[in-house]
Design a protein around this motif. Structure first.
Motif, PDB file in Angstrom:
ATOM      1  N   SER A  85       0.851  -1.196   0.000  1.00  0.00           N
ATOM      2  CA  SER A  85       0.000   0.000   0.000  1.00  0.00           C
ATOM      3  C   SER A  85       0.885   1.244   0.000  1.00  0.00           C
ATOM      4  CB  SER A  85      -0.913   0.003   1.230  1.00  0.00           C
ATOM      5  OG  SER A  85      -1.801  -1.101   1.189  1.00  0.00           O
ATOM      6  N   ALA A  86       0.774   2.027  -1.051  1.00  0.00           N
ATOM      7  CA  ALA A  86       1.654   3.180  -1.264  1.00  0.00           C
ATOM      8  C   ALA A  86       1.165   3.904  -2.509  1.00  0.00           C
ATOM      9  CB  ALA A  86       3.095   2.727  -1.456  1.00  0.00           C
ATOM     10  N   VAL A  87       1.835   4.987  -2.846  1.00  0.00           N
ATOM     11  CA  VAL A  87       1.592   5.656  -4.125  1.00  0.00           C
ATOM     12  C   VAL A  87       2.673   5.195  -5.096  1.00  0.00           C
ATOM     13  CG1 VAL A  87       1.415   7.844  -5.355  1.00  0.00           C
ATOM     14  CG2 VAL A  87       0.523   7.650  -3.023  1.00  0.00           C
ATOM     15  N   TYR A  88       2.255   4.810  -6.278  1.00  0.00           N
ATOM     16  CA  TYR A  88       3.183   4.324  -7.301  1.00  0.00           C
ATOM     17  C   TYR A  88       3.266   5.336  -8.435  1.00  0.00           C
ATOM     18  CZ  TYR A  88       3.255  -0.088  -4.883  1.00  0.00           C
ATOM     19  OH  TYR A  88       3.431  -1.055  -3.920  1.00  0.00           O
ATOM     20  N   PHE A  89       4.504   5.735  -8.744  1.00  0.00           N
ATOM     21  CA  PHE A  89       4.749   6.694  -9.812  1.00  0.00           C
ATOM     22  C   PHE A  89       5.429   5.997 -10.979  1.00  0.00           C
ATOM     23  CE2 PHE A  89       3.689  10.728  -7.899  1.00  0.00           C
ATOM     24  CZ  PHE A  89       3.865  10.531  -6.532  1.00  0.00           C
ATOM     25  N   CYS A  90       4.929   6.275 -12.146  1.00  0.00           N
ATOM     26  CA  CYS A  90       5.565   5.871 -13.373  1.00  0.00           C
ATOM     27  C   CYS A  90       6.475   7.023 -13.817  1.00  0.00           C
ATOM     28  CB  CYS A  90       4.448   5.617 -14.389  1.00  0.00           C
ATOM     29  SG  CYS A  90       4.959   5.355 -16.060  1.00  0.00           S
ATOM     30  N   ALA A  91       7.638   6.717 -14.378  1.00  0.00           N
ATOM     31  CA  ALA A  91       8.540   7.774 -14.845  1.00  0.00           C
ATOM     32  C   ALA A  91       9.202   7.319 -16.141  1.00  0.00           C
ATOM     33  CB  ALA A  91       9.591   8.093 -13.786  1.00  0.00           C
ATOM     34  N   ALA A  92       9.673   8.274 -16.913  1.00  0.00           N
ATOM     35  CA  ALA A  92      10.278   7.950 -18.211  1.00  0.00           C
ATOM     36  C   ALA A  92      11.445   8.882 -18.507  1.00  0.00           C
ATOM     37  CB  ALA A  92       9.218   8.063 -19.309  1.00  0.00           C
ATOM     38  N   LYS A  93      12.354   8.373 -19.333  1.00  0.00           N
ATOM     39  CA  LYS A  93      13.534   9.141 -19.729  1.00  0.00           C
ATOM     40  C   LYS A  93      13.642   9.215 -21.240  1.00  0.00           C
ATOM     41  CE  LYS A  93      16.935   7.863 -16.165  1.00  0.00           C
ATOM     42  NZ  LYS A  93      18.282   7.328 -15.983  1.00  0.00           N
ATOM     43  N   VAL A  94      14.152  10.341 -21.711  1.00  0.00           N
ATOM     44  CA  VAL A  94      14.551  10.479 -23.109  1.00  0.00           C
ATOM     45  C   VAL A  94      16.063  10.344 -23.141  1.00  0.00           C
ATOM     46  CG1 VAL A  94      14.714  12.087 -25.053  1.00  0.00           C
ATOM     47  CG2 VAL A  94      12.626  12.010 -23.663  1.00  0.00           C
ATOM     48  N   PRO A  95      16.643   9.550 -24.047  1.00  0.00           N
ATOM     49  CA  PRO A  95      18.103   9.399 -24.066  1.00  0.00           C
ATOM     50  C   PRO A  95      18.791  10.725 -24.320  1.00  0.00           C
ATOM     51  CG  PRO A  95      17.104   8.424 -26.026  1.00  0.00           C
ATOM     52  CD  PRO A  95      15.986   8.775 -25.111  1.00  0.00           C
ATOM     53  N   GLY A  96      19.930  10.886 -23.658  1.00  0.00           N
ATOM     54  CA  GLY A  96      20.718  12.087 -23.876  1.00  0.00           C
ATOM     55  C   GLY A  96      20.217  13.323 -23.168  1.00  0.00           C
ATOM     56  N   THR A  97      19.341  13.137 -22.194  1.00  0.00           N
ATOM     57  CA  THR A  97      18.813  14.316 -21.480  1.00  0.00           C
ATOM     58  C   THR A  97      19.319  14.352 -20.047  1.00  0.00           C
ATOM     59  OG1 THR A  97      16.786  13.110 -20.924  1.00  0.00           O
ATOM     60  CG2 THR A  97      16.734  14.512 -22.879  1.00  0.00           C
ATOM     61  N   ALA A  98      20.525  13.826 -19.852  1.00  0.00           N
ATOM     62  CA  ALA A  98      21.208  13.951 -18.561  1.00  0.00           C
ATOM     63  C   ALA A  98      20.351  13.451 -17.402  1.00  0.00           C
ATOM     64  CB  ALA A  98      21.618  15.410 -18.321  1.00  0.00           C
ATOM     65  N   SER A  99      19.771  12.308 -17.560  1.00  0.00           N
ATOM     66  CA  SER A  99      19.028  11.655 -16.475  1.00  0.00           C
ATOM     67  C   SER A  99      17.757  12.376 -16.050  1.00  0.00           C
ATOM     68  CB  SER A  99      19.902  11.474 -15.241  1.00  0.00           C
ATOM     69  OG  SER A  99      20.475  10.205 -15.232  1.00  0.00           O
ATOM     70  N   LYS A 100      17.214  13.210 -16.897  1.00  0.00           N
ATOM     71  CA  LYS A 100      15.971  13.881 -16.545  1.00  0.00           C
ATOM     72  C   LYS A 100      14.824  12.877 -16.547  1.00  0.00           C
ATOM     73  CE  LYS A 100      12.719  17.250 -18.367  1.00  0.00           C
ATOM     74  NZ  LYS A 100      12.448  18.219 -19.442  1.00  0.00           N
ATOM     75  N   LEU A 101      14.140  12.764 -15.408  1.00  0.00           N
ATOM     76  CA  LEU A 101      12.979  11.886 -15.287  1.00  0.00           C
ATOM     77  C   LEU A 101      11.703  12.707 -15.418  1.00  0.00           C
ATOM     78  CD1 LEU A 101      13.780   9.507 -12.280  1.00  0.00           C
ATOM     79  CD2 LEU A 101      13.598   8.896 -14.691  1.00  0.00           C
ATOM     80  N   THR A 102      10.769  12.192 -16.208  1.00  0.00           N
ATOM     81  CA  THR A 102       9.438  12.789 -16.290  1.00  0.00           C
ATOM     82  C   THR A 102       8.476  11.838 -15.609  1.00  0.00           C
ATOM     83  OG1 THR A 102       9.972  13.882 -18.372  1.00  0.00           O
ATOM     84  CG2 THR A 102       7.642  13.635 -17.821  1.00  0.00           C
TER      85      THR A 102
END
Lengths: 113, 114
Positions: A85-102
């Protein structure tokens, strides 16, 4: 413009059953996807990830499925436990964007006894 | 022995004030981040530093200024606080900027601007 969407704000599942959390994305440049879990008053913690070259990744009770054509991924938890039981977040990366997570906005999972 | 720590945990202040949030990681990581989670629970990156160099600078008001005195610390200073700055601010770190490098988050700082 929200590029990662989790359309179900909450989900309730009985202990022992399967939990399925869904995530959709709009940016076709995303090629690495992650799930984070967050308890109240804590920071998100990494759960599992998948690269776009795969369609499935499994780690114990947690499996992530990726459907690139549908721009959809899902997290399966089997069997569900009260501690999930928790909040689950999905995240995504675009290659070459210095580890920026959306991140998506999260789905609150409640596992009931 | 918390991996990523933030101080303070809670911060309540008046509009117009200047405040700082501190972040420290003891994981030996090269890269650190600041994220903001707003009232809609949307977690969005603000800044990232790699080896003390700014590498991500999202569209954030210039009232927000990150400072990295060394690789283990990334502080966030906010000038002239506004009501809309009320949010939870998370610090994170990762080994580097590698494709699969996992980000580890701190517990968050809840900022309330009155």
């Amino acid at each position: 413009d929200q590029q990662v969407k989790q359309n179900s704000p909450s989900l309730s599942v009985q202990e022992g059953r399967i939990s399925i959390l869904n995530c959709d994305y709009t940016n076709s440049m995303f090629d690495y996807f992650l799930w984070y879990k967050k308890y109240p008053a804590e920071g998100p913690t990494f759960l599992i990830s998948i690269s776009s070259i795969k369609d499935k990744n499994e780690d114990g009770r947690f499996t992530v499925f990726l459907n690139k054509s549908a721009k959809h991924l899902s997290l399966h938890i089997v069997p569900s436990q009260p501690g999930d039981s928790a909040v689950y977040f999905c995240a995504a990366k675009v290659p070459g964007t210095a580890s920026k997570l959306t991140f998506g906005t999260g789905t609150r999972l409640q596992v009931t006894l | 022995d918390t991996a990523v720590s933030q101080t303070p945990k809670y911060l309540v202040t008046q509009m117009g004030n200047d405040k700082s949030i501190k972040c420290e990681q003891n994981l030996g990581h090269d890269t650190m981040y600041w994220y903001k989670q707003d009232s809609k629970k949307f977690l969005k990156i603000m800044f990232s530093y790699n080896n003390k160099e700014l590498i991500i600078n999202e569209t954030v008001p210039n009232r927000f200024s990150p400072k990295s005195p060394d690789k283990a610390h990334l502080n966030l200073h906010i000038n002239s606080l506004e009501l809309g700055d009320s949010a939870v601010y998370f610090c994170a770190s990762s080994p580097g900027t590698g494709y699969t490098d996992t980000q580890y988050f701190g517990p968050g700082t809840r900022l309330t601007v009155l």
